[in-house]
Design a protein around this motif. Sequence first.
Motif, mmCIF file in Angstrom:
data_model
loop_
_atom_site.group_PDB
_atom_site.id
_atom_site.type_symbol
_atom_site.label_atom_id
_atom_site.label_comp_id
_atom_site.label_asym_id
_atom_site.label_seq_id
_atom_site.Cartn_x
_atom_site.Cartn_y
_atom_site.Cartn_z
ATOM 1 N N THR A 47 -8.156 5.860 2.354
ATOM 2 C CA THR A 47 -8.209 7.021 1.450
ATOM 3 C C THR A 47 -9.237 8.055 1.870
ATOM 4 O O THR A 47 -9.644 8.880 1.075
ATOM 5 C CB THR A 47 -8.519 6.548 0.009
ATOM 6 O OG1 THR A 47 -9.769 5.837 0.018
ATOM 7 C CG2 THR A 47 -7.415 5.656 -0.523
ATOM 8 N N VAL A 52 0.841 -1.197 0.000
ATOM 9 C CA VAL A 52 0.000 0.000 0.000
ATOM 10 C C VAL A 52 0.878 1.250 0.000
ATOM 11 O O VAL A 52 1.851 1.349 0.765
ATOM 12 C CB VAL A 52 -0.935 0.012 1.234
ATOM 13 C CG1 VAL A 52 -1.823 1.258 1.228
ATOM 14 C CG2 VAL A 52 -1.780 -1.245 1.281
ATOM 15 N N THR A 96 -0.933 7.819 -0.526
ATOM 16 C CA THR A 96 -2.267 7.862 -1.129
ATOM 17 C C THR A 96 -3.232 6.847 -0.526
ATOM 18 O O THR A 96 -4.451 6.982 -0.656
ATOM 19 C CB THR A 96 -2.172 7.589 -2.639
ATOM 20 O OG1 THR A 96 -1.715 6.239 -2.837
ATOM 21 C CG2 THR A 96 -1.210 8.550 -3.313
ATOM 22 N N ILE A 145 -8.673 -5.217 -1.911
ATOM 23 C CA ILE A 145 -8.356 -3.866 -2.405
ATOM 24 C C ILE A 145 -9.441 -2.887 -1.998
ATOM 25 O O ILE A 145 -9.165 -1.788 -1.496
ATOM 26 C CB ILE A 145 -8.189 -3.884 -3.941
ATOM 27 C CG1 ILE A 145 -6.945 -4.702 -4.329
ATOM 28 C CG2 ILE A 145 -8.087 -2.460 -4.494
ATOM 29 C CD1 ILE A 145 -6.818 -4.985 -5.807
ATOM 30 N N GLU A 146 -10.682 -3.299 -2.163
ATOM 31 C CA GLU A 146 -11.823 -2.447 -1.822
ATOM 32 C C GLU A 146 -11.817 -2.097 -0.328
ATOM 33 O O GLU A 146 -12.009 -0.938 0.052
ATOM 34 C CB GLU A 146 -13.105 -3.211 -2.191
ATOM 35 C CG GLU A 146 -14.395 -2.491 -1.893
ATOM 36 C CD GLU A 146 -15.592 -3.389 -2.189
ATOM 37 O OE1 GLU A 146 -16.437 -3.545 -1.295
ATOM 38 O OE2 GLU A 146 -15.659 -3.967 -3.300
ATOM 39 N N LYS A 171 -3.502 3.863 -1.591
ATOM 40 C CA LYS A 171 -3.907 2.969 -2.679
ATOM 41 C C LYS A 171 -3.062 1.684 -2.672
ATOM 42 O O LYS A 171 -1.867 1.714 -2.357
ATOM 43 C CB LYS A 171 -3.724 3.675 -4.034
ATOM 44 C CG LYS A 171 -4.639 4.860 -4.245
ATOM 45 C CD LYS A 171 -6.017 4.414 -4.702
ATOM 46 C CE LYS A 171 -6.895 5.602 -5.088
ATOM 47 N NZ LYS A 171 -8.236 5.132 -5.501
ATOM 48 N N LYS A 178 -0.945 -1.127 -4.337
ATOM 49 C CA LYS A 178 -0.100 -1.213 -5.518
ATOM 50 C C LYS A 178 -0.095 -2.647 -6.037
ATOM 51 O O LYS A 178 0.239 -3.581 -5.298
ATOM 52 C CB LYS A 178 1.337 -0.799 -5.170
ATOM 53 C CG LYS A 178 1.491 0.695 -4.921
ATOM 54 C CD LYS A 178 2.962 1.079 -4.901
ATOM 55 C CE LYS A 178 3.129 2.561 -5.184
ATOM 56 N NZ LYS A 178 4.517 2.905 -5.470
ATOM 57 N N GLU A 208 -8.692 0.259 0.616
ATOM 58 C CA GLU A 208 -8.785 1.629 0.108
ATOM 59 C C GLU A 208 -9.916 2.406 0.770
ATOM 60 O O GLU A 208 -9.834 3.617 0.909
ATOM 61 C CB GLU A 208 -8.915 1.611 -1.413
ATOM 62 C CG GLU A 208 -7.630 1.082 -2.069
ATOM 63 C CD GLU A 208 -7.626 1.191 -3.580
ATOM 64 O OE1 GLU A 208 -8.686 1.518 -4.160
ATOM 65 O OE2 GLU A 208 -6.550 0.950 -4.192
#
Length: 560
Positions: A521, A477, A481, A513-514, A483, A485, A517
């Motif tokens: 974020t 991560v 950000t 991922i969901e 996010k 990677k 993030e």
Amino acid sequence: MEQQTKQNLRIIPLGGCEEVGRNMTVFEYKKDILILDMGLQFPEEDMPGIDYVIPNIEYLKGKERNIQGVIFSHGHLDHIGAAPILLKKLGNPFIIGRPLTIEMIKHRQEDFSKGSSKTLRTTYINNIQKKMHLGSFTASFFRIDHSIMDAVGTIIETPVATVIHPGDWMIEHKPTGRDEIEYTYLAKLKRPTILMLESLGSTNSKKSVTEEQMLNNLYNLITSAPGRIIITTFSSQILRIKEILDYASRIGKKVALDGFSMKLNMEIAKKLGYIKVEKDTIIPIGKIMNFPNNKIIVICTGAQGEEMSALSRIVSGDHRFIKIRKSDTIVFSSSVIPGNERTIQRLKDNIYRLSDHVLHSDIMDVHASGHSNIEDIKNIISQIKPDYFIPVYANHFMLKEAAKIAYNMGFPEDKVFVPDNGSIIQFNKKGAEILKEKVPTNYIFVDGLGVGDVGEIVLRDRQMLAKDGMFVIVAVVDKQTGKVKGSPDIISRGFVYLRESKELLQQTRKKVIETIEKSTTSGGIINWIYTKNKVRNTLGDFLFQKTQRRPMVLPVIIEV
């Protein structure tokens, strides 16, 4: 907990009243303490990686100097197995037992820690008439029958009551070469008397197999065996092994002993003068090929299916000198220890594939139990005529059944106590009661060299891993950000085979991922601990929804 200072006798089982094993009982009068047995319990199927379980001695912390002695009733591991660990923790108190029992404890002590047996303070009960004054207690002893030599019953006399504890026991009907033991003289002890009775036989209504019947059956099998005869039994069955050795000597057969504990116990018995064997009867296991098959008897350990025992190695084909042939006769001269049923059934299945001659107690009386039956319990109660009755050393349901036997014999309900582990049964001049408070008796697990460092949480993790496996997610991560990677890596062990679960893996990566993030974020400082927990919980629920299984989910987040 209220301190024991008044003229009360407290009896506190630290183990052995909710399971088979872990037998240990504390007797406390004023500040003086006497202990009976320090046994282990073998692990159950839901205890992965555990070697054995021992009693919790937290109640005795700070009272070590009050311990007047530890009496060992006999040499089975469920009565002496925890001694090397607990004796050291309690400051090496004075230990008391029959010669074979003490020698077995010494050898177990050496196995645990080289040279530690020299620190033991021992008293041998060479004379069964021996009386010992141990603080407020007077201990004396009496003969009992059990499946190991030198088993002994214990009488503990205090100012308020006399405890009669046979330890593990049976009534040997028609014993070979001696009279049947009677217990009527115990009814004349100072009253009130308390009979603490091992109650494994409280649900057994079958007639006991006598020693004579069992030995005659073994002799007939040995004589008529078309090839080698392999007899598997407990290593503590020294007297039975001696009888087989004597018979082999008479008929000109050779005996090979196999199994470390069996050889060790026989050496101890020979050293004590309990066994004398004809010089050429016993041969090394490596020499059995030098004699005709029908002249060979092998006596070995492994009747319970222990993984590295002699019999298990023979059956798996890993034994250096023995490969089972169809003409071999395999005899299980042993009972099934509760909890080992499935293991022994698998062992028998494998042996039946290898040999055409397999005998066990379901087919023929080739084993005499060291425990009682319902009629024996009635018999001993009627002989001793105690004022109080406490069934012990068995599962709770067996204790309840033993209590029912006493009730049916006319015992008043207020004179019978069915304890749990940790119960405090208190006696004084006014009477007796079970106190509401209990002492700690939770499991202390022994795993390798670790004692007590495997707790309930670690055990639960092992159970989860054994049941549903492990699922590791490794995500990189961007710490600026938030996010993810690239694509998260997935490692699965014992859950799903990755190559055949591509769709599930694709959905899982998307969910990871969901989840990450969403957690990283939203602006502000990223809480990585919260993020890992969120991934673990979300993914756990997702995988359960997809598979109806809950693997251990281990998220690894690498910040770059």
